[in-house]
Write an enzyme that holds these catalytic residues in place. Structure first.
Site, PDB file in Angstrom:
ATOM      1  N   GLU A 454      36.745  44.526  42.114  1.00  0.00           N
ATOM      2  CA  GLU A 454      36.650  45.947  41.817  1.00  0.00           C
ATOM      3  C   GLU A 454      37.789  46.290  40.921  1.00  0.00           C
ATOM      4  O   GLU A 454      38.020  47.491  40.482  1.00  0.00           O
ATOM      5  CB  GLU A 454      36.354  46.621  43.058  1.00  0.00           C
ATOM      6  CG  GLU A 454      37.364  46.471  44.201  1.00  0.00           C
ATOM      7  CD  GLU A 454      36.968  47.177  45.560  1.00  0.00           C
ATOM      8  OE1 GLU A 454      36.200  48.149  45.494  1.00  0.00           O
ATOM      9  OE2 GLU A 454      37.494  46.566  46.510  1.00  0.00           O
ATOM     10  N   ASP A 478      34.387  51.384  41.470  1.00  0.00           N
ATOM     11  CA  ASP A 478      35.548  51.077  41.361  1.00  0.00           C
ATOM     12  C   ASP A 478      36.147  50.329  40.109  1.00  0.00           C
ATOM     13  O   ASP A 478      37.054  50.625  39.290  1.00  0.00           O
ATOM     14  CB  ASP A 478      36.346  50.574  42.497  1.00  0.00           C
ATOM     15  CG  ASP A 478      36.797  51.702  43.563  1.00  0.00           C
ATOM     16  OD1 ASP A 478      36.911  52.956  43.233  1.00  0.00           O
ATOM     17  OD2 ASP A 478      37.000  51.240  44.644  1.00  0.00           O
ATOM     18  N   CYS A 525      27.285  45.622  45.096  1.00  0.00           N
ATOM     19  CA  CYS A 525      27.075  46.522  45.982  1.00  0.00           C
ATOM     20  C   CYS A 525      27.358  47.812  45.464  1.00  0.00           C
ATOM     21  O   CYS A 525      27.242  48.825  46.397  1.00  0.00           O
ATOM     22  CB  CYS A 525      27.941  46.124  47.263  1.00  0.00           C
ATOM     23  SG  CYS A 525      29.480  46.167  46.755  1.00  0.00           S
TER      24      CYS A 525
END
Length: 587
Positions: A454, A478, A525
């Site tokens: 991320e 992120d 995700c």
């Protein structure tokens, strides 16, 4: 006159009905009291707090006998959050300070303390936790209403008007659905009515992870949040349309617009019916590629929702929810173990990926006594950095996760790694946790170790990560924020938050390709995984594992069943090479 109000789409679908306005905020008087009135004012606040606690506990008893459609797990969990906030003595202690030191009246003291706490929430980087400020505001609002003797803010359904042309266009009946229009909506308010009463919701405030959004998605009710001024622009019993796909409310629609949206609504209902039939269909593409559709969950009870939605496992269990609103009393090893065990057993043998706590200096964990006043908490002491700065807390969580792995297949996911040194420290603590359990003679199970990608630095050194980890999970939320230097909470630059930016897509593509080359698992995700708009692109890039909110699984599965990954691969390469990938995606 027909007009539109725009907000954020958080739960898909079309709702058409009469507006039911929820009463606005309570007006608060501001005045100074006499010193001999201090104890009486404090007693008023305590009485109001206790009365609201009793009300929520009664609601919890009520929903205990309801089915998951009338009262989904998310609703119960959010009531728990409100109860924890109400029972937090820090809230009352702060109010007592303003009454004793400044001689503020009780209502003024409560709103002043609310403003103080709200500023702390505004500084939080995590979007979900930042939006918990709304829960705090609603708790204070309910106390104020009790103190002033104001009834429940949800208005009773308005009396029916006589049959109109719009009524007849809808279904020929005067018994039309209702749409709730509110400044904000608490879980307790939503329980005032059964699910069937309201066809949709719109609120002035809130974000994609606000409690209203979460409950609306779990109930599969069209909803729009953040539609500033909606509750002031709509009148009681106005005819309104909620478009949960586009994030818009249309007020007083013309017969032509009403007919158009009525058709869209019927098409949506047919589509949901078709999607429901896919629940037990394996997610396999036209060219025979088996795709893994996993669920993101926040609480152990969400495991049942994931199974019901047809998920083949949990791709992300956000453990920070177990740590929220504890005010210095963080969950111990046994409490965490029981929570993880319930989630593992709830998945009935399917794998569960548990992410270590993704929280930090900007989050309300008082025990760590971190400074919440960082100028840029997004770049501060958070996630694995916070854990490594407090190894005892991290070790406690690792012990609990390893013990839970004795009850089923568990993967451990570490967030926000960027340095080889952080990787080594993390692996050493995992080894120490295993050694501690061996020393105690406590049973534990094997876990696959994974890392979140991320941070751009992590994506660029993915080969180093794969030397140490069994799998990777790409957190696109992120990754987009850090790659593009965009604060998602800043409305002035939010339009620049672009999942299809070439830099973002290339980092995602490179990570997937390297994992495939080394035979390691990789999933996405973030929000991209649950948006059908991106499913074909991610499949073309080689992704075979998606993790999302359970309510999004069937829509993504439908895209999977229609896809041919062999044809999508060449197209996906063209998309990520383009200066404007969005144009190719739309085409």
């Amino acid at each position: 006159m027909t007009f539109a109000v725009h907000g954020l789409p958080v739960a898909r679908g079309i709702a058409i009905g009469r507006a039911v306005l929820m009463a606005g905020r309570v007006d608060v008087a501001h005045y100074f009291i006499e010193p001999d009135q201090v104890d009486a004012e404090i007693a008023r606040v305590r009485e109001g707090r206790n009365a609201v606690v009793d009300e929520i506990q009664r609601l919890q008893q009520t929903i205990a006998g309801m089915g998951p459609k009338e009262a989904p797990h998310e609703l119960s969990a959010l009531l728990d959050v409100h109860l924890m906030l109400l029972q937090d003595e820090d809230l009352i202690d702060g109010v007592k300070h303003w009454i004793r030191e400044r001689l503020y009246n009780a209502e003024w003291a409560l709103t002043t303390q609310l403003e103080q706490l709200s500023r702390q929430f505004d500084e939080m980087e995590d979007e979900y936790l930042r939006e918990r400020k709304a829960d705090l505001e609603q708790v204070a609002e309910r106390i104020l209403r009790y103190m002033k003797g104001v009834p429940s803010p949800v208005a009773a359904p308005p009396p029916r008007r006589r049959t109109t042309q719009q009524d007849l266009l809808l279904d020929g009946s005067v018994d039309v659905p209702l749409v709730l229009v509110a400044h904000d909506l608490s879980p307790a308010d939503m329980l005032q009515f059964k699910q069937s009463v309201f066809a949709g919701f719109i609120t002035d405030v809130g974000g994609r992870n606000s409690h209203t959004a979460i409950v609306a998605r779990s109930m599969d009710i069209p909803a729009v949040v953040g539609a500033r001024g909606a509750s002031q622009l709509v009148r009681q019993d106005d005819w309104v349309i909620i478009d949960g796909d586009e994030g818009v409310m249309i007020v007083d629609p013309s017969p032509i617009i009403l007919a158009e949206y009525g058709f869209k609504q019927r098409q949506g209902e047919l589509e949901r019916g078709r999607l429901a039939r896919l629940k037990h269909t394996p997610a396999v593409t036209l060219d025979g590629e088996r795709i893994e559709l996993l669920a993101n969950i926040e609480l152990p009870e969400d495991a049942a929702v994931a199974v019901e939605a047809g998920a083949v496992g949990v791709g992300l269990f956000r453990t920070e929810f177990l740590f929220m609103n504890r005010r210095g009393r963080l969950p111990g090893e046994d409490e965490q173990y029981e929570a993880y065990r319930r989630a593992v057993e709830g998945m009935r043998g399917l794998p569960v990926t548990i992410r270590s706590i993704d929280i930090g200096a900007d989050k309300p964990l008082d025990e760590a006594e971190r400074d919440a006043g960082h100028l840029n908490p997004a770049l501060g002491l958070r996630a694995i950095r916070w854990c490594l700065a407090d190894p005892a807390m991290f070790l406690t969580q690792l012990l609990a996760i390893l013990r839970a792995a004795a009850h089923g297949k568990v993967n451990l996911l570490i967030p926000m790694l960027a340095h080889a040194g952080e990787i080594r420290q993390t692996l050493a603590l995992v080894a120490a946790a295993r050694a501690e359990l061996d020393r105690r003679g406590v049973a534990y199970g094997p876990v696959q170790l994974g890392a979140m990608i991320e941070i751009p630095a992590a994506a660029l050194m993915v080969k180093t990560f794969l030397r140490h980890f069994d799998f990777l999970s790409i957190g696109t939320n992120d990754l987009i924020q850090y790659t593009l230097a965009i604060d998602r909470a800043d409305e002035s630059v939010a339009h620049l938050y672009d999942p299809l930016h070439p830099a973002v897509l290339n980092l995602v593509a490179q990570t997937i390709a390297e994992c495939q080359a080394q035979g390691k698992g990789v999933s996405v995700c973030g929000e991209m995984a649950g948006d059908p708009l991106y499913t074909r692109l991610l499949l073309g890039l080689g992704l075979r594992s998606f993790s999302m909110h359970p309510a999004q699984i069937l829509a993504v599965k439908q895209e999977v069943l229609r896809a041919d990954t062999r044809r999508l691969a060449a197209w996906a390469r063209e998309v990520i090479a383009a200066e404007e990938p969005a144009q190719l995606l739309a085409g």
